[in-house]
Write a protein that holds these residues in place. Structure first.
Motif, PDB file in Angstrom:
ATOM      1  N   ARG A 149     -18.876  -0.055   3.467  1.00 22.08           N
ATOM      2  CA  ARG A 149     -17.941  -0.704   2.555  1.00 22.08           C
ATOM      3  C   ARG A 149     -16.665   0.132   2.553  1.00 22.08           C
ATOM      4  NH1 ARG A 149     -21.827  -3.121   3.239  1.00 22.08           N
ATOM      5  NH2 ARG A 149     -23.172  -4.260   1.764  1.00 22.08           N
ATOM      6  N   ALA A 150     -15.575  -0.452   2.130  1.00 18.87           N
ATOM      7  CA  ALA A 150     -14.306   0.277   2.092  1.00 18.87           C
ATOM      8  C   ALA A 150     -13.566  -0.065   0.810  1.00 18.87           C
ATOM      9  CB  ALA A 150     -13.443  -0.063   3.304  1.00 18.87           C
ATOM     10  N   VAL A 151     -12.968   0.960   0.202  1.00 18.93           N
ATOM     11  CA  VAL A 151     -12.093   0.758  -0.948  1.00 18.93           C
ATOM     12  C   VAL A 151     -10.705   1.244  -0.544  1.00 18.93           C
ATOM     13  CG1 VAL A 151     -12.827   2.989  -1.939  1.00 18.93           C
ATOM     14  CG2 VAL A 151     -11.699   1.282  -3.387  1.00 18.93           C
ATOM     15  N   LEU A 152      -9.728   0.332  -0.600  1.00 15.50           N
ATOM     16  CA  LEU A 152      -8.369   0.626  -0.175  1.00 15.50           C
ATOM     17  C   LEU A 152      -7.492   0.678  -1.414  1.00 15.50           C
ATOM     18  CD1 LEU A 152      -8.099  -1.714   2.957  1.00 15.50           C
ATOM     19  CD2 LEU A 152      -9.122   0.562   2.757  1.00 15.50           C
ATOM     20  N   MET A 153      -7.047   1.886  -1.763  1.00 17.51           N
ATOM     21  CA  MET A 153      -6.298   2.122  -2.995  1.00 17.51           C
ATOM     22  C   MET A 153      -4.820   2.293  -2.685  1.00 17.51           C
ATOM     23  SD  MET A 153      -8.903   4.894  -4.751  1.00 17.51           S
ATOM     24  CE  MET A 153      -9.426   5.628  -3.194  1.00 17.51           C
ATOM     25  N   GLY A 154      -3.989   1.516  -3.353  1.00 17.22           N
ATOM     26  CA  GLY A 154      -2.558   1.656  -3.167  1.00 17.22           C
ATOM     27  C   GLY A 154      -1.861   0.311  -3.120  1.00 17.22           C
ATOM     28  N   PHE A 155      -0.573   0.386  -2.849  1.00 18.68           N
ATOM     29  CA  PHE A 155       0.259  -0.814  -2.838  1.00 18.68           C
ATOM     30  C   PHE A 155       1.388  -0.585  -1.840  1.00 18.68           C
ATOM     31  CE2 PHE A 155       1.882   2.180  -5.854  1.00 18.68           C
ATOM     32  CZ  PHE A 155       3.260   2.125  -5.727  1.00 18.68           C
ATOM     33  N   GLY A 156       2.158  -1.625  -1.572  1.00 22.18           N
ATOM     34  CA  GLY A 156       3.268  -1.495  -0.647  1.00 22.18           C
ATOM     35  C   GLY A 156       3.678  -2.833  -0.082  1.00 22.18           C
ATOM     36  N   ASP A 157       4.662  -2.796   0.814  1.00 26.20           N
ATOM     37  CA  ASP A 157       5.231  -4.027   1.363  1.00 26.20           C
ATOM     38  C   ASP A 157       4.204  -4.892   2.078  1.00 26.20           C
ATOM     39  OD1 ASP A 157       7.621  -3.044   0.438  1.00 26.20           O
ATOM     40  OD2 ASP A 157       8.345  -2.371   2.399  1.00 26.20           O
ATOM     41  N   CYS A 158       3.156  -4.270   2.608  1.00 23.91           N
ATOM     42  CA  CYS A 158       2.214  -5.005   3.460  1.00 23.91           C
ATOM     43  C   CYS A 158       0.934  -5.434   2.733  1.00 23.91           C
ATOM     44  CB  CYS A 158       1.830  -4.148   4.673  1.00 23.91           C
ATOM     45  SG  CYS A 158       3.194  -3.793   5.786  1.00 23.91           S
ATOM     46  N   LEU A 159       0.828  -5.200   1.428  1.00 25.29           N
ATOM     47  CA  LEU A 159      -0.440  -5.456   0.744  1.00 25.29           C
ATOM     48  C   LEU A 159      -0.870  -6.912   0.870  1.00 25.29           C
ATOM     49  CD1 LEU A 159      -2.801  -4.603  -0.989  1.00 25.29           C
ATOM     50  CD2 LEU A 159      -1.350  -4.821  -3.017  1.00 25.29           C
ATOM     51  N   THR A 160       0.040  -7.856   0.661  1.00 24.44           N
ATOM     52  CA  THR A 160      -0.324  -9.276   0.760  1.00 24.44           C
ATOM     53  C   THR A 160      -0.803  -9.615   2.161  1.00 24.44           C
ATOM     54  OG1 THR A 160       1.272  -9.864  -0.970  1.00 24.44           O
ATOM     55  CG2 THR A 160       0.526 -11.640   0.482  1.00 24.44           C
ATOM     56  N   ASP A 161      -0.100  -9.125   3.176  1.00 20.60           N
ATOM     57  CA  ASP A 161      -0.501  -9.390   4.561  1.00 20.60           C
ATOM     58  C   ASP A 161      -1.850  -8.749   4.872  1.00 20.60           C
ATOM     59  OD1 ASP A 161       1.837 -10.794   4.983  1.00 20.60           O
ATOM     60  OD2 ASP A 161       2.905  -9.095   5.863  1.00 20.60           O
ATOM     61  N   LEU A 162      -2.109  -7.584   4.309  1.00 19.66           N
ATOM     62  CA  LEU A 162      -3.384  -6.912   4.571  1.00 19.66           C
ATOM     63  C   LEU A 162      -4.550  -7.663   3.937  1.00 19.66           C
ATOM     64  CD1 LEU A 162      -2.174  -3.243   4.022  1.00 19.66           C
ATOM     65  CD2 LEU A 162      -2.883  -4.247   6.203  1.00 19.66           C
ATOM     66  N   ARG A 163      -4.352  -8.203   2.751  1.00 17.52           N
ATOM     67  CA  ARG A 163      -5.398  -9.027   2.137  1.00 17.52           C
ATOM     68  C   ARG A 163      -5.712 -10.229   3.022  1.00 17.52           C
ATOM     69  NH1 ARG A 163      -6.388  -7.983  -3.388  1.00 17.52           N
ATOM     70  NH2 ARG A 163      -4.843  -6.663  -4.424  1.00 17.52           N
ATOM     71  N   ALA A 164      -4.653 -10.854   3.541  1.00 14.94           N
ATOM     72  CA  ALA A 164      -4.863 -12.009   4.426  1.00 14.94           C
ATOM     73  C   ALA A 164      -5.564 -11.594   5.710  1.00 14.94           C
ATOM     74  CB  ALA A 164      -3.511 -12.664   4.729  1.00 14.94           C
ATOM     75  N   GLN A 165      -5.219 -10.442   6.248  1.00 14.08           N
ATOM     76  CA  GLN A 165      -5.883  -9.947   7.461  1.00 14.08           C
ATOM     77  C   GLN A 165      -7.363  -9.709   7.204  1.00 14.08           C
ATOM     78  OE1 GLN A 165      -4.293  -6.245   8.951  1.00 14.08           O
ATOM     79  NE2 GLN A 165      -5.827  -6.071  10.578  1.00 14.08           N
ATOM     80  N   ALA A 166      -7.706  -9.122   6.049  1.00 13.93           N
ATOM     81  CA  ALA A 166      -9.115  -8.880   5.729  1.00 13.93           C
ATOM     82  C   ALA A 166      -9.893 -10.185   5.672  1.00 13.93           C
ATOM     83  CB  ALA A 166      -9.227  -8.130   4.410  1.00 13.93           C
ATOM     84  N   THR A 167      -9.299 -11.212   5.095  1.00 14.42           N
ATOM     85  CA  THR A 167      -9.953 -12.524   5.038  1.00 14.42           C
ATOM     86  C   THR A 167     -10.132 -13.092   6.443  1.00 14.42           C
ATOM     87  OG1 THR A 167      -9.047 -12.962   2.840  1.00 14.42           O
ATOM     88  CG2 THR A 167      -9.758 -14.871   4.144  1.00 14.42           C
TER      89      THR A 167
END
Length: 445
Positions: A248-266
């Motif tokens: 499992r992974a917990v990714l802590m933080g924020f930034g310009d790419c957070l929305t794109d990273l959520r979509a990539q994970a999906t």
């Protein structure tokens, strides 16, 4: 008559004081040494415009609207500079200051320092980021006329900052080399102050392990240059190609790419594997890192990343989490052999390095213990604080401030959680990765 305490104004643009660990430690160290400290910074969500934080007077302004493109960033810098300049007048009237410390990015506050120099104010530059290298990392080597002009402008702003500063504080050896070489700074006017953790507070707390789960952690900004997308690709490799059900992974933080990273994970089928926490504070960081076995440092090699000291690397080590990094010059120096290096900037290579720790508990625990020992003995904030405060003492002609007292190791943190005693650390590290069946349901994003 009592002598007035020396006064320092600290300027930060990219983070509120409440979440900027380095600047909070710096300002706390100055207060402990008898300085009167004020800070001008952007206001965080829910923060008041005026506050007292650890004895520091905070003057916060409303952040600039979200920027994009060169013009947007220019407007953002102008907004922040003007708000900071106006607030500096307020601080001068209400509290006064003898020294301005500016923390970059951006490299624009040298002009404000020059204006205040007319009133006898000195200037200390706390060099956090290499903006010319950041530009090359995000946009590549400048080849067009416009790109070359932008890069030259960044170099000019950096040079003017170095020339204006009475003292330059560098975060590592590579930054100091740039100050001496590219900046032409006199070696006598420089000092290295690492962004070190306070290991008396940043240490494992007793938490219940999740049966069958081996947690990987990421802590930090999620921008284009930070490689979190590569970490997600490595997780996909571990889970969907290698069939690991314990990750499992917990990714802590924020930034310009957070929305794109959520979509990539999906898109990669990782929604039941990855948790994105968004912005977190020390309480949540301590909770998650006390359960994690591997700390991801997925920053790809670049002109910027190779020379930066990654704060997350030392924070992982402080909590007994083994960092796994690509081959970066300053990250190697930080780990000092207590982490694992993936030699090629590739998701599969990162997955190999992670898996080598997941399948060898003895090696993982040995590295974790060595990392915790290294960060306590060599990389703790306490000796850095002595160097840092010494910069101001010498600049103002004060006698050297006494070193900070030895850290008191409390039994509980400020939220009542029990710290793991040193004698129990190895057992705690082994308990982080119990080899029972994975718990159901799996962690949701």
């Amino acid at each position: 008559m009592t002598r007035r305490a020396p006064r320092v104004l600290v300027i930060v643009q990219n983070l509120p004081l409440q979440v900027d660990r380095r600047v909070r430690l710096e300002t706390r160290s100055l207060v402990d040494a008898g300085y009167e400290v004020s800070v001008i910074c952007p206001r965080g969500e829910g923060d008041p415009p005026r506050a007292d934080v650890d004895g520091v007077a905070v003057y916060a302004y409303r952040p600039a609207p979200q920027a994009s493109g060169a013009l947007g960033y220019l407007l953002e810098f102008a907004w922040c500079w003007l708000r900071t300049a106006l607030l500096s007048l307020v601080v001068r009237r209400e509290r006064g200051f003898d020294v301005i410390q500016a923390c970059n990015p951006p490299d624009t506050y040298w002009l404000l320092a020059r204006l205040w120099r007319l009133a006898g104010v000195r200037f200390v530059f706390d060099h956090h980021d290499l903006n010319p290298e950041l530009f090359r990392t995000r946009f590549g080597e400048p080849t067009t006329g416009a790109r070359r002009a932008q890069h030259r402008a960044l170099l000019w702003l950096e040079r003017m900052t170095f020339r204006t500063a009475d003292r330059v504080i560098s975060t590592n050896e590579s930054y100091r080399e740039i100050a001496l070489g590219r900046g032409g700074v006199d070696p006598e006017r420089t000092a290295i102050v690492r962004s070190a953790p306070d290991t008396a507070r940043m240490r494992p707390v007793a938490v219940d392990p999740v049966p069958g789960v081996r947690t990987l952690a990421y802590l930090g900004i999620m921008g284009p240059q930070d490689g979190v997308d590569v970490a997600l690709d490595a997780l996909h490799d571990l889970v969907h190609r290698r069939g690991r059900t314990d990750v499992r992974a917990v990714l802590m933080g924020f930034g310009d790419c957070l929305t794109d990273l959520r979509a990539q994970a999906t898109r990669l089928g990782l929604d039941d594997v990855v948790t994105f926490t968004g912005k977190v504070g020390p309480r949540e960081i301590g909770e998650h890192l006390s359960r994690s076995v591997v700390g991801l440092v997925p920053d790809p090699r670049s002109p910027l990343n190779d020379l930066c000291t990654m704060n997350k690397t030392m924070e992982y080590m402080a909590y007994g989490v083994v960092p796994v990094s690509f081959d970066l010059k300053e990250t190697r120096r930080t780990m000092g052999g207590t982490g694992v290096v993936a030699p090629v900037c590739d998701p599969s290579c990162l997955a190999d390095a992670v898996e080598s720790l997941l399948d060898d508990d003895d090696r993982r625990v040995a590295l974790a213990l060595a990392g915790r020992e290294r960060v306590v003995d060599r990389l703790d904030w306490r000796p850095q604080a002595t160097t840092y405060v010494g910069v101001f003492d010498r600049l103002l002609g004060r006698p050297p401030s006494p070193p900070p007292p030895a850290a008191r190791l409390d039994f509980h943190d400020e939220w009542g959680r029990t710290y793991v005693a040193g004698a129990d650390l190895e057992a705690h590290l082994r308990a982080r990765a119990p080899r029972t069946a994975p718990a159901e349901p799996r962690v949701a994003s």
